[in-house]
Design a protein around this motif. Sequence first.
Motif, mmCIF file in Angstrom:
data_model
loop_
_atom_site.group_PDB
_atom_site.id
_atom_site.type_symbol
_atom_site.label_atom_id
_atom_site.label_comp_id
_atom_site.label_asym_id
_atom_site.label_seq_id
_atom_site.Cartn_x
_atom_site.Cartn_y
_atom_site.Cartn_z
ATOM 1 N N UNK A 1 -33.192 13.511 25.959
ATOM 2 C CA UNK A 1 -33.480 12.459 25.316
ATOM 3 C C UNK A 1 -31.964 12.086 25.481
ATOM 4 N N UNK A 2 -30.757 12.657 24.512
ATOM 5 C CA UNK A 2 -29.960 12.733 23.923
ATOM 6 C C UNK A 2 -28.690 12.098 25.633
ATOM 7 N N UNK A 3 -29.417 12.699 26.818
ATOM 8 C CA UNK A 3 -29.152 12.535 28.240
ATOM 9 C C UNK A 3 -28.409 11.062 28.584
ATOM 10 N N UNK A 4 -29.882 10.321 28.063
ATOM 11 C CA UNK A 4 -30.847 9.114 28.346
ATOM 12 C C UNK A 4 -29.869 7.994 27.326
ATOM 13 N N UNK A 5 -30.060 8.370 26.320
ATOM 14 C CA UNK A 5 -30.332 6.916 24.839
ATOM 15 C C UNK A 5 -28.758 7.101 24.453
ATOM 16 N N UNK A 6 -27.928 8.797 24.516
ATOM 17 C CA UNK A 6 -26.566 9.142 23.705
ATOM 18 C C UNK A 6 -26.952 9.294 22.403
ATOM 19 N N UNK A 7 -25.734 9.847 21.758
ATOM 20 C CA UNK A 7 -25.747 10.414 20.076
ATOM 21 C C UNK A 7 -26.100 9.364 19.451
#
Length: 199
Positions: free
Chosen positions: A19-25
């Motif tokens: 999720x973080x790698x796709x959406x950013x923090x």
Amino acid sequence: MTRIQRKKRETILDAALEVFSAEGFRGATLDRIAAEAGLSKPNLLYYYPSKEAVFQELMGGLLATWLDPLKAMDPKGDPRSEIMAYVRRKLEMSRDFPRESRLFANEIVRGAPTLGPVLETDLKTLVHEKAAVIRDWMHAGRIAPCDPVHLIFSIWALTQHYADFDVQVRAVLGHDDPFPGAEQHLETLFARLLGDTTA
């Protein structure tokens, strides 16, 4: 911590990485991470009290993994072999851990709010330690002279590009695997930079 608890934490961290790698923090939410992990939000909150807590644990583990190849550079080894092994390992990490590379890049673009203190201490110390090793090799005439810190920056930039800009790379190359060509190109590029005129 029980085996089941460890397994749940691993599941949450893997989902969070996705999720973080796709959406950013900023774009990531606990609801999205819980759904990716196949857990309820309350179940996730039992293990991690906040999005920040999940992110901090992810980043801590990631930085250790990211620094290992540089730590492995052996001052007693052959300079070209040691530097080229570092280039190859960084490229392999871009191939094998693209989500981790993008997560790290996103953290840096955000101004490194989580990793800033570590970058200014552990990372800086390690880079200067290995730069001193490379500088010694240069002074001994074992490799061609250049700025060793910028050499390390160049290795980071030219290897991590294949993970962080994967969509762009594949748009240009089509469906071909970019890594065999990248490895050959970077081997030649860095060999010449280090003074191998036969490369």
